[in-house]
Design a protein around this motif. Structure first.
Motif, PDB file in Angstrom:
ATOM      1  N   ILE A 257      -9.444   9.818   0.276  1.00 17.34           N
ATOM      2  CA  ILE A 257      -9.523   9.567  -1.054  1.00 17.34           C
ATOM      3  C   ILE A 257      -9.064  10.995  -2.439  1.00 17.34           C
ATOM      4  N   ALA A 258      -9.083  12.169  -1.787  1.00 11.67           N
ATOM      5  CA  ALA A 258      -8.857  13.000  -3.022  1.00 11.67           C
ATOM      6  C   ALA A 258      -7.791  12.994  -3.326  1.00 11.67           C
ATOM      7  N   GLN A 259      -6.524  13.108  -1.734  1.00 12.07           N
ATOM      8  CA  GLN A 259      -5.325  12.801  -2.114  1.00 12.07           C
ATOM      9  C   GLN A 259      -4.689  12.155  -3.134  1.00 12.07           C
ATOM     10  N   ASN A 260      -5.612  10.728  -2.325  1.00 13.19           N
ATOM     11  CA  ASN A 260      -4.863   9.035  -3.283  1.00 13.19           C
ATOM     12  C   ASN A 260      -4.939   9.263  -5.127  1.00 13.19           C
ATOM     13  N   GLN A 261      -6.704  10.649  -5.163  1.00 11.17           N
ATOM     14  CA  GLN A 261      -6.767  10.242  -7.056  1.00 11.17           C
ATOM     15  C   GLN A 261      -5.449  11.456  -6.754  1.00 11.17           C
ATOM     16  N   ALA A 262      -5.420  12.332  -7.152  1.00 12.17           N
ATOM     17  CA  ALA A 262      -3.917  13.225  -6.776  1.00 12.17           C
ATOM     18  C   ALA A 262      -2.850  12.718  -7.261  1.00 12.17           C
ATOM     19  N   PHE A 263      -2.553  12.163  -6.789  1.00 15.48           N
ATOM     20  CA  PHE A 263      -1.107  10.804  -6.272  1.00 15.48           C
ATOM     21  C   PHE A 263      -1.054  10.255  -7.494  1.00 15.48           C
ATOM     22  N   CYS A 264      -2.238   9.347  -7.541  1.00 15.83           N
ATOM     23  CA  CYS A 264      -2.494   8.524  -8.572  1.00 15.83           C
ATOM     24  C   CYS A 264      -2.529   8.629  -9.753  1.00 15.83           C
ATOM     25  N   HIS A 265      -3.041  10.109 -10.019  1.00 20.29           N
ATOM     26  CA  HIS A 265      -3.543  10.789 -11.403  1.00 20.29           C
ATOM     27  C   HIS A 265      -4.482   9.844 -12.125  1.00 20.29           C
ATOM     28  N   SER A 266      -5.811   9.569 -11.314  1.00 23.42           N
ATOM     29  CA  SER A 266      -6.606   8.744 -11.529  1.00 23.42           C
ATOM     30  C   SER A 266      -8.006   8.787 -10.673  1.00 23.42           C
ATOM     31  N   ASP A 267      -8.583   8.014 -11.233  1.00 20.41           N
ATOM     32  CA  ASP A 267     -10.697   8.820 -10.203  1.00 20.41           C
ATOM     33  C   ASP A 267     -10.101   7.500  -9.120  1.00 20.41           C
ATOM     34  N   ALA A 268      -9.372   6.757  -9.305  1.00 25.03           N
ATOM     35  CA  ALA A 268      -9.637   5.740  -8.393  1.00 25.03           C
ATOM     36  C   ALA A 268      -9.572   6.143  -6.599  1.00 25.03           C
ATOM     37  N   SER A 269      -9.977   5.258  -5.819  1.00 29.40           N
ATOM     38  CA  SER A 269     -10.001   6.329  -4.464  1.00 29.40           C
ATOM     39  C   SER A 269      -8.383   5.554  -3.774  1.00 29.40           C
ATOM     40  N   GLY A 270      -7.858   4.206  -4.623  1.00 27.83           N
ATOM     41  CA  GLY A 270      -7.186   4.511  -3.420  1.00 27.83           C
ATOM     42  C   GLY A 270      -6.841   2.841  -2.963  1.00 27.83           C
ATOM     43  N   ALA A 271      -8.255   2.391  -2.850  1.00 26.79           N
ATOM     44  CA  ALA A 271      -8.765   1.029  -2.032  1.00 26.79           C
ATOM     45  C   ALA A 271      -9.940   0.322  -2.531  1.00 26.79           C
ATOM     46  N   ASN A 272     -10.032  -0.835  -2.172  1.00 24.27           N
ATOM     47  CA  ASN A 272     -10.999  -1.318  -3.674  1.00 24.27           C
ATOM     48  C   ASN A 272     -12.647  -1.354  -2.795  1.00 24.27           C
ATOM     49  N   ILE A 273     -12.140  -1.552  -1.328  1.00 27.30           N
ATOM     50  CA  ILE A 273     -13.504  -1.313  -0.575  1.00 27.30           C
ATOM     51  C   ILE A 273     -12.593  -0.801   0.718  1.00 27.30           C
ATOM     52  N   TRP A 274     -14.095   0.178   1.485  1.00 30.98           N
ATOM     53  CA  TRP A 274     -13.975   1.232   2.112  1.00 30.98           C
ATOM     54  C   TRP A 274     -15.231   1.040   3.345  1.00 30.98           C
ATOM     55  N   MET A 275     -14.390   0.117   4.164  1.00 32.22           N
ATOM     56  CA  MET A 275     -15.612  -0.714   5.405  1.00 32.22           C
ATOM     57  C   MET A 275     -15.444   0.432   6.611  1.00 32.22           C
ATOM     58  N   HIS A 276     -16.592   0.891   7.390  1.00 36.39           N
ATOM     59  CA  HIS A 276     -16.978   1.536   8.451  1.00 36.39           C
ATOM     60  C   HIS A 276     -17.635   1.187   9.670  1.00 36.39           C
TER      61      HIS A 276
END
Ligand code: AMP
Ligand code: ZN
Length: 508
Positions: A257-276
């Motif tokens: 998520i941290a990498q995705n935020q950095a890549f997208c210049h955004s606070d969003a996580s890169g996926a709408n739903i995280w499931m485990h």
């Protein structure tokens, strides 16, 4: 047209990021894009690992049932996963290769194939892409170059991500525990304990079997980077759902998520739903790959259990609950599967075409053209109220955060329902089983016999002995009949006269 009815329940899923059940709203109309963290192929998967893929498969099948066009990606981690989460350990594959004195590529190939064979045995559908990490190294370098200036720093051992440069690092881990940030600072010079390697430089004087040139020296990518890059490359940010085992909530996914935020210049996580999925546990440590004989699917098969009994065992529990493995539990799942298969075969065998007076099923607006033609009936089908009620119940149980345990009981209710035409019953069971994936119409009673690999007798020998016994009994020669029974018992065969499921015999 979607299979699901217009008045179908909305699909509700538990999002680990918000800790809430949320309605699934696709990023792209009518589509569902799902990324599942794949196995690290340095050893055989254990059955706990396979629970993660059974779960992702049921999620994917449910999305298909709901009418979404599914694009599912599962990666193969053949580089970058260290033996220690704190970035201090060795690469798991490099270590295995050294220990076995083999090429890493051969090791990766062998265990990838073993994993795929378990995937097939468990009736897990093929994803759209199996993305192999080493095929994406150039993209990983590009991704790292894009985020490095603002978010990374170099140390002797490689390029590190500074977690203080993104908003709310670790929010996913905090969803369940605060432990995410209390890791040991194992690499000297790290700015924050939670900082992690994006690129691991090969120490000078060493060579690794897998290494590539990069702006940060010759080396290999970090594990977390791989999943961000492959998710972005194949699904695009943001995609709909990211899945993995519950251990990934702590480190791997917060780092992605941290990498995705950095890549997208955004606070969003890169996926709408995280499931485990929660863990499969086994109290005596047989799940640990370092403990000699561990619980592989092949071990279950060698002991005589059909692999789909294990799939049913997984589906009987909610994916968010811990599931304890036991041989008794597996045996109970096998018996349940046998009962289902026997009942289904009864009505599948004599499914004659519908008569005009039996067209009392499936309201026409609830079923698509493909379904109509697959039951080969030119006229409108209508589901009787009772079948329609069960159809809706099946849909709503899966829509309720994938409650497969209830969905299975609904399938059993359909199987047992009186006064339903066999053709309709078979069609509905087929449809339900497309989601559950238990292979009910393909399995036979004989497939589900317990047949341990090391049995001292073959099935043909058992059948011949039982024929002789039958003949003896017909002649009232009970002494011979008993002797045959004893002979079989000595070889581990239990003769099951009067068994309600009609199994006749059991091995082991
Ligand atoms: P690995 O090959 O170690 O990267 O693991 C593959 C997948 O299995 C990951 O999604 C893990 O989170 C998951 N996993 C590992 N152990 C278990 C377990 N005992 N039960 C369920 N899932 C597991
Ligand atoms: Zn991953």
């Amino acid at each position: 047209m979607p299979l699901a009815m217009s008045d179908a329940a909305p699909l509700m899923l538990f999002n680990s990021l918000t800790r809430k059940i949320e309605a699934f709203r696709p990023v792209h109309d009518g589509e569902a894009r799902v990324y599942t963290c794949g196995p690290t192929v340095y050893n055989y998967p254990h059955i706990g690992n396979m629970r993660a893929y059974v779960f992702a498969d049921v999620l994917g099948r449910t999305l298909s049932w709901k009418g979404y066009k599914l694009t599912h990606v599962i990666n193969i981690t053949d580089v970058g996963h260290l033996t220690d989460d704190a970035d201090a350990g060795e690469d798991k594959l490099e270590k295995a290769a050294k220990e076995k004195a083999q090429s890493i590529w051969d090791i990766a190939k062998h265990y990838t194939e073993a994993f795929w064979s378990d995937i097939e045995a468990l009736n897990i559908r093929q994803p759209a892409h199996w993305s192999v990490a080493t095929d994406y190294v150039p993209q990983m370098i590009e991704f790292a170059k894009a985020i490095a200036p603002e978010h990374c720093y170099e140390l002797e051992s490689g390029l590190y991500f500074d977690v203080s440069t993104v908003a709310d690092y670790g929010r996913l881990a905090r969803a369940i525990t605060d432990e995410g940030e209390s890791r040991i600072e194992a690499v000297e010079g790290k700015r924050n304990a939670a900082d992690f390697a994006i690129w691991r430089k090969t120490p000078s004087g060493e060579t690794r079997q897998m290494e590539w040139d990069s702006p940060w020296g010759r080396g290999a990518p970090g594990w977390h980077l791989e999943c961000s890059v492959m998710g972005e490359a194949l699904l695009g940010f943001p995609f709909d759902i990211h899945t993995g085992g519950i251990d990934h909530r702590e480190i791997h996914h917060p780092n992605e998520i941290a990498q995705n935020q950095a890549f997208c210049h955004s606070d969003a996580s890169g996926a709408n739903i995280w499931m485990h999925n929660n863990f499969l546990v086994e109290r005596t440590g047989k799940m640990s790959k370092s403990a000699g004989e561990f619980l592989r699917l092949q071990l279950l098969i060698d002991k005589g259990y059909h692999p789909l009994a294990y799939r049913l065992m997984c589906l009987q529990a909610h994916y968010r609950s811990e599931l304890e493995f036991s041989w008794e539990g597996l045996g109970a799942a096998l018996t349940r599967l046998k009962r289902m298969v026997i009942s289904v075969s009864r009505f599948a065998d004599n499914a004659s075409p519908l008569g005009p007076d039996q067209m009392a099923l499936i309201p026409d607006d609830t079923i698509d053209q493909a379904t109509l033609s697959s039951v080969r009936i030119g006229e409108t089908l209508k589901l009787s109220d009772k079948v329609k009620e069960l159809w809706d119940k099946f849909d709503s149980s899966l829509s309720d955060d994938l409650n497969s345990a209830v969905a299975i009981t609904v399938l059993e209710e359909v199987v047992a329902l009186p006064n339903v035409h066999n053709l309709i019953r078979r069609e509905v069971v087929d449809r339900f089983d497309q989601v559950l994936g238990l292979g009910l119409t393909g399995l036979t009673r004989a497939d589900l016999r317990i047949r341990p690999k090391d049995a001292a007798i073959t099935e043909a020998e058992i059948e011949t002995a039982l024929e002789r016994r039958k003949a003896a009994r017909a002649e009232k020669d009970f002494a011979t009949s008993d002797a045959i029974r004893d002979e079989l018992a000595a070889k581990g065969v239990e003769v099951m006269d009067g068994d309600p499921l009609g199994w006749e015999w059991r091995l082991g």
